[in-house]
Design a protein around this motif. Sequence first.
Motif, PDB file in Angstrom:
ATOM      1  N   HIS A 229      -3.284   3.655  -0.769  1.00  0.00           N
ATOM      2  CA  HIS A 229      -3.221   4.911  -0.009  1.00  0.00           C
ATOM      3  C   HIS A 229      -2.422   4.711   1.271  1.00  0.00           C
ATOM      4  CE1 HIS A 229      -4.401   8.734   1.767  1.00  0.00           C
ATOM      5  NE2 HIS A 229      -5.028   9.052   0.645  1.00  0.00           N
ATOM      6  N   GLU A 230      -1.586   5.688   1.558  1.00  0.00           N
ATOM      7  CA  GLU A 230      -0.847   5.633   2.815  1.00  0.00           C
ATOM      8  C   GLU A 230      -1.797   5.682   3.995  1.00  0.00           C
ATOM      9  OE1 GLU A 230      -0.080   8.316   5.422  1.00  0.00           O
ATOM     10  OE2 GLU A 230       0.849   9.858   4.164  1.00  0.00           O
ATOM     11  N   SER A 231      -1.458   4.974   5.073  1.00  0.00           N
ATOM     12  CA  SER A 231      -2.276   4.972   6.286  1.00  0.00           C
ATOM     13  C   SER A 231      -1.326   4.867   7.469  1.00  0.00           C
ATOM     14  CB  SER A 231      -3.277   3.818   6.269  1.00  0.00           C
ATOM     15  OG  SER A 231      -2.589   2.584   6.124  1.00  0.00           O
ATOM     16  N   ALA A 249      -5.706   5.770   8.765  1.00  0.00           N
ATOM     17  CA  ALA A 249      -6.389   4.732   7.995  1.00  0.00           C
ATOM     18  C   ALA A 249      -7.839   5.120   7.720  1.00  0.00           C
ATOM     19  CB  ALA A 249      -6.321   3.401   8.744  1.00  0.00           C
ATOM     20  N   ALA A 252      -7.862   7.475   4.874  1.00  0.00           N
ATOM     21  CA  ALA A 252      -7.640   6.756   3.620  1.00  0.00           C
ATOM     22  C   ALA A 252      -8.928   6.083   3.153  1.00  0.00           C
ATOM     23  CB  ALA A 252      -6.532   5.720   3.798  1.00  0.00           C
ATOM     24  N   LEU A 266      -4.090  -0.418   2.008  1.00  0.00           N
ATOM     25  CA  LEU A 266      -3.394   0.485   2.910  1.00  0.00           C
ATOM     26  C   LEU A 266      -1.919   0.109   2.990  1.00  0.00           C
ATOM     27  CD1 LEU A 266      -5.969   0.414   5.854  1.00  0.00           C
ATOM     28  CD2 LEU A 266      -5.892   2.033   3.953  1.00  0.00           C
ATOM     29  N   ALA A 284     -10.469   1.920   8.618  1.00  0.00           N
ATOM     30  CA  ALA A 284     -10.678   2.198   7.196  1.00  0.00           C
ATOM     31  C   ALA A 284     -12.004   1.616   6.723  1.00  0.00           C
ATOM     32  CB  ALA A 284      -9.520   1.634   6.378  1.00  0.00           C
ATOM     33  N   VAL A 294      -4.717  -4.502   4.189  1.00  0.00           N
ATOM     34  CA  VAL A 294      -3.465  -3.870   4.585  1.00  0.00           C
ATOM     35  C   VAL A 294      -2.338  -4.617   3.891  1.00  0.00           C
ATOM     36  CG1 VAL A 294      -1.909  -3.328   6.485  1.00  0.00           C
ATOM     37  CG2 VAL A 294      -4.387  -3.173   6.824  1.00  0.00           C
TER      38      VAL A 294
END
Length: 307
Positions: A229-231, A249, A252, A266, A284, A294
């Motif tokens: 998922h984009e963060s 974040a 997400a 992320l 997150a 990440v």
Amino acid sequence: MSLLRLTFLGTSAAQPTLHRNLSGLAVKADADLLLFDCGEGSQRQMVRFGTGFTVDAVFFTHFHADHYLGIIGFLRTLGMMGRAQPMRLYGPPPAKRLLHQAVHLGLESLAFPVEIIEVKDGDVVRRDGYAIHAVGVDHRINALAYALVEDDRPGRFNLEKARALGVPEGPSFGKLQKGETVTLPDGRQVRPEDVLGAARPGRRLVISGDTRPCASVVRAAKDADLLVHESTFSDDEQERALETRHSTAREAGRVAREAGARRLVLTHLSSRHDTDPARLLAQAREEFKGPAEVAFDGFTVELPLRD
């Protein structure tokens, strides 16, 4: 399908940095090699991280420049390498117009055919042993997430049952495991369900693309083995996230929690989090208690088979 491996080619949002390239993700699904987005410099990242160039298809989440301009050089490189087999490019409208321009840029024509296929929310692209589902998301322009969903695998083979039924060892075992009925020398038939346990669910990988947190991604990522998922932003950049239709974040992490995803990665980080994404990860993790990381350029994840 046995192998399902992701290699992050680029993890930066909007602009490259010294440490992070623009968006690109290579997914190895057994013999297939797929790209999801192809930001500038993706082909160099493929050399750097050893993914190879035998790409079968490219799936674009949307057509902001940082997600697709790398396809121009990538296709030219494939032509110089002598590629002959067709290439398929998938993406939401206006994929045909924009990718046609990219394919035909320059004075020389490509030596291999390129097919451009527009997909929308709900469309499914079948591959051998799995499917790619297009999922509409909430961004500033027409955009998609993608869910790679592996077919269910046959149940475990019960050797004792097969022997008790008189099935000879060898090719007959293999046929039953593939779902084929076997006829024994005495005329009796043994069906796969006679010797196989319950079907085992396949793996599910969801790639959000650029989006605000949305219910469609939650649904697509239900019980997913991995949600990418984009963060782009942190908590103190919430206003900017709303303005640009991106996610923080924390958001997400909330999507992963609501979906019941098994793991979260992320990506698509704003340059202000380039070298120190610890704050993003902490935020997150306050929402999602499962494994969370990440991504960085070259980060590789291999998803094991489900039991």
